[in-house]
Design an enzyme around this catalytic site. Structure first.
Site, PDB file in Angstrom:
ATOM      1  N   GLY B  13       4.187   3.961  -9.382  1.00 57.81           N
ATOM      2  CA  GLY B  13       5.015   5.165  -9.326  1.00 57.81           C
ATOM      3  C   GLY B  13       6.206   5.038  -8.401  1.00 57.81           C
ATOM      4  O   GLY B  13       7.244   5.668  -8.624  1.00 57.81           O
ATOM      5  N   LEU B  43       0.738   7.089 -17.321  1.00 56.73           N
ATOM      6  CA  LEU B  43       1.986   7.512 -17.966  1.00 56.73           C
ATOM      7  C   LEU B  43       2.568   8.803 -17.400  1.00 56.73           C
ATOM      8  O   LEU B  43       3.778   8.936 -17.274  1.00 56.73           O
ATOM      9  CB  LEU B  43       1.788   7.652 -19.482  1.00 56.73           C
ATOM     10  CG  LEU B  43       1.408   6.348 -20.210  1.00 56.73           C
ATOM     11  CD1 LEU B  43       1.241   6.609 -21.703  1.00 56.73           C
ATOM     12  CD2 LEU B  43       2.443   5.258 -19.975  1.00 56.73           C
ATOM     13  N   ASP B 102      -0.268   1.120  -3.472  1.00 57.71           N
ATOM     14  CA  ASP B 102      -1.114   2.307  -3.344  1.00 57.71           C
ATOM     15  C   ASP B 102      -2.314   2.092  -2.430  1.00 57.71           C
ATOM     16  O   ASP B 102      -3.236   2.881  -2.427  1.00 57.71           O
ATOM     17  CB  ASP B 102      -1.586   2.743  -4.732  1.00 57.71           C
ATOM     18  CG  ASP B 102      -2.445   1.682  -5.396  1.00 57.71           C
ATOM     19  OD1 ASP B 102      -2.676   0.624  -4.773  1.00 57.71           O
ATOM     20  OD2 ASP B 102      -2.887   1.907  -6.533  1.00 57.71           O
ATOM     21  N   ASN B 103      -2.306   1.015  -1.648  1.00 53.52           N
ATOM     22  CA  ASN B 103      -3.440   0.820  -0.740  1.00 53.52           C
ATOM     23  C   ASN B 103      -2.956   0.295   0.606  1.00 53.52           C
ATOM     24  O   ASN B 103      -1.973  -0.437   0.697  1.00 53.52           O
ATOM     25  CB  ASN B 103      -4.494  -0.100  -1.358  1.00 53.52           C
ATOM     26  CG  ASN B 103      -3.991  -1.518  -1.474  1.00 53.52           C
ATOM     27  OD1 ASN B 103      -4.145  -2.316  -0.540  1.00 53.52           O
ATOM     28  ND2 ASN B 103      -3.351  -1.850  -2.587  1.00 53.52           N
ATOM     29  N   CYS B 142       7.889  -2.594  13.874  1.00 51.88           N
ATOM     30  CA  CYS B 142       7.210  -2.896  12.614  1.00 51.88           C
ATOM     31  C   CYS B 142       6.197  -1.816  12.237  1.00 51.88           C
ATOM     32  O   CYS B 142       5.946  -0.879  12.986  1.00 51.88           O
ATOM     33  CB  CYS B 142       6.537  -4.263  12.706  1.00 51.88           C
ATOM     34  SG  CYS B 142       5.012  -4.257  13.686  1.00 51.88           S
ATOM     35  N   CYS B 159      -8.683  10.726   0.914  1.00 49.94           N
ATOM     36  CA  CYS B 159      -7.747  11.328  -0.022  1.00 49.94           C
ATOM     37  C   CYS B 159      -8.227  11.158  -1.449  1.00 49.94           C
ATOM     38  O   CYS B 159      -7.445  11.071  -2.372  1.00 49.94           O
ATOM     39  CB  CYS B 159      -6.349  10.774   0.172  1.00 49.94           C
ATOM     40  SG  CYS B 159      -6.332   9.043   0.553  1.00 49.94           S
ATOM     41  N   CYS B 217       4.416  -7.827  16.656  1.00 51.33           N
ATOM     42  CA  CYS B 217       5.696  -8.097  17.313  1.00 51.33           C
ATOM     43  C   CYS B 217       5.534  -9.107  18.455  1.00 51.33           C
ATOM     44  O   CYS B 217       6.413  -9.917  18.707  1.00 51.33           O
ATOM     45  CB  CYS B 217       6.306  -6.810  17.859  1.00 51.33           C
ATOM     46  SG  CYS B 217       6.943  -5.746  16.567  1.00 51.33           S
TER      47      CYS B 217
END
Ligand code: ZN
Lengths: 90, 240
Positions: B13, B43, B102-103, B142, B159, B217
């Protein structure tokens, strides 16, 4: 004084679906204690024994509290506290 | 910036609109990385995919759409998932990385690979009515400065069942692509976090400073091991 707290999507189950709630206090730590009274369970999603959870960032206005005075950061009327967790999706 | 490809990780998406905006840019090379195929259930929230694309490789469908839009640069397609064992190979010669995966483990992996390669990176995410875009110049703060490590247990976001508002992914994806071009142009000195609230129709931007003690870092990415054990999926995270 009353401060607006912006609640991210994953935590809205604890605030009755509200994306903004009010809390009272003079510091960020006091705000979180008040949030816990109003929305039990919220504090544990934000803090652990070491402080703010590693996965969460708290912004007072546009400033990350890590670069202010952490949980001791003082708040004033009109401030807004934003809770920003890492999210994935799309 | 080098002439190496901008590597787009994840073509769902967010990745699809990112690629569409970049197709209209003058970037000399783009590499698309996604091992997924288009499913009928995708879709409704993915602007680019149609019924005819069901079961086709997302990377190929997106590449074709970019050509249709007139993208004339070099276009590479990697039909595989961005996994720890192959991430450095897939990111080889990259001038920049951009992800809309998405993860969470893959988001951290992209951050680590960008640090290793010393290149800029853009992270994007959308959940329900909110989205975030983190745009990091090579030497900026970062993803781990902000979020430290993959959450487990009580830290893991719950979620299940979350959806993404269709228009929001287009907006967040387009903004992520815009930040890619800003980084290419050297327009960002510091890491920038943009937060979208699709419900209040607001955007907030903040500069993000490096966190003292950030493990990524501190090592400048060079010594940070890219090993599968570091990217174990937490017990719950946003899956769909
Ligand atoms: Zn860092």
């Amino acid at each position: 004084m009353s401060i607006t707290v912006r609640i991210p999507t994953p935590l809205r189950t604890l605030t009755g679906g509200n994306d903004e709630v009010a809390a009272e206090g003079a510091t960020v730590a006091e705000l979180i204690e008040d949030l816990e009274r109003r929305h039990p369970g919220l504090r544990d999603r934000l803090l652990d024994e070491k402080g703010v959870r590693r996965f969460i960032n708290l912004f007072l206005g546009e400033e990350d509290i890590r670069f202010l005075d952490g949980l001791r950061t003082e708040v004033k009327s009109g401030d807004a506290l934003s809770i920003v967790p890492a999210i994935a999706g799309g | 910036m080098s002439q190496g490809p901008v590597v787009v990780v994840g073509l769902g998406g967010l990745g699809a609109p990112i690629a569409m905006v970049l197709a209209k840019s003058s970037l000399p090379a783009i590499r698309l990385v996604d091992g997924d195929t288009v499913e009928r259930s995708n879709l409704h929230r993915q602007v680019l995919f149609s019924e005819a694309d069901v079961h086709a490789s997302k990377a190929h469908v997106v590449a074709r759409a970019m050509r249709d839009l007139g993208y004339a640069g070099k276009l590479e397609v990697v039909e595989a998932f961005f996994v720890p064992e192959r991430a450095l190979e897939f990111a080889q010669d990259a001038s920049m990385l951009v992800e809309g995966v998405d993860n969470l483990p893959t988001k951290f992996l992209v951050a680590d690979v960008a640090a290793r390669l010393d290149v800029p990176v853009v992270h994007s995410a959308a959940l329900r009515w909110e989205g975030t875009v983190l745009a990091k110049p090579a030497r900026g703060a970062c993803y781990r400065c902000l979020f430290e490590d993959i959450p487990h247990g009580a830290d893991a976001p719950n979620c299940a069942g979350e959806g993404v508002a269709g228009p929001l992914v287009g907006l967040v994806g387009a903004w992520a692509a815009d930040r890619v071009l800003a980084l290419r142009d050297g327009a960002l000195d510091d890491t920038e976090l943009s937060r979208f609230d699709g419900w209040a129709a607001s955007v907030r931007q903040t500069r993000v400073a490096r966190r003292a003690g950030c493990s990524l870092c501190r090592d400048a990415g060079s010594a940070f091991p890219i090993d599968r054990s570091r990217y174990a999926a937490p017990s719950t995270y946003c899956v769909r």
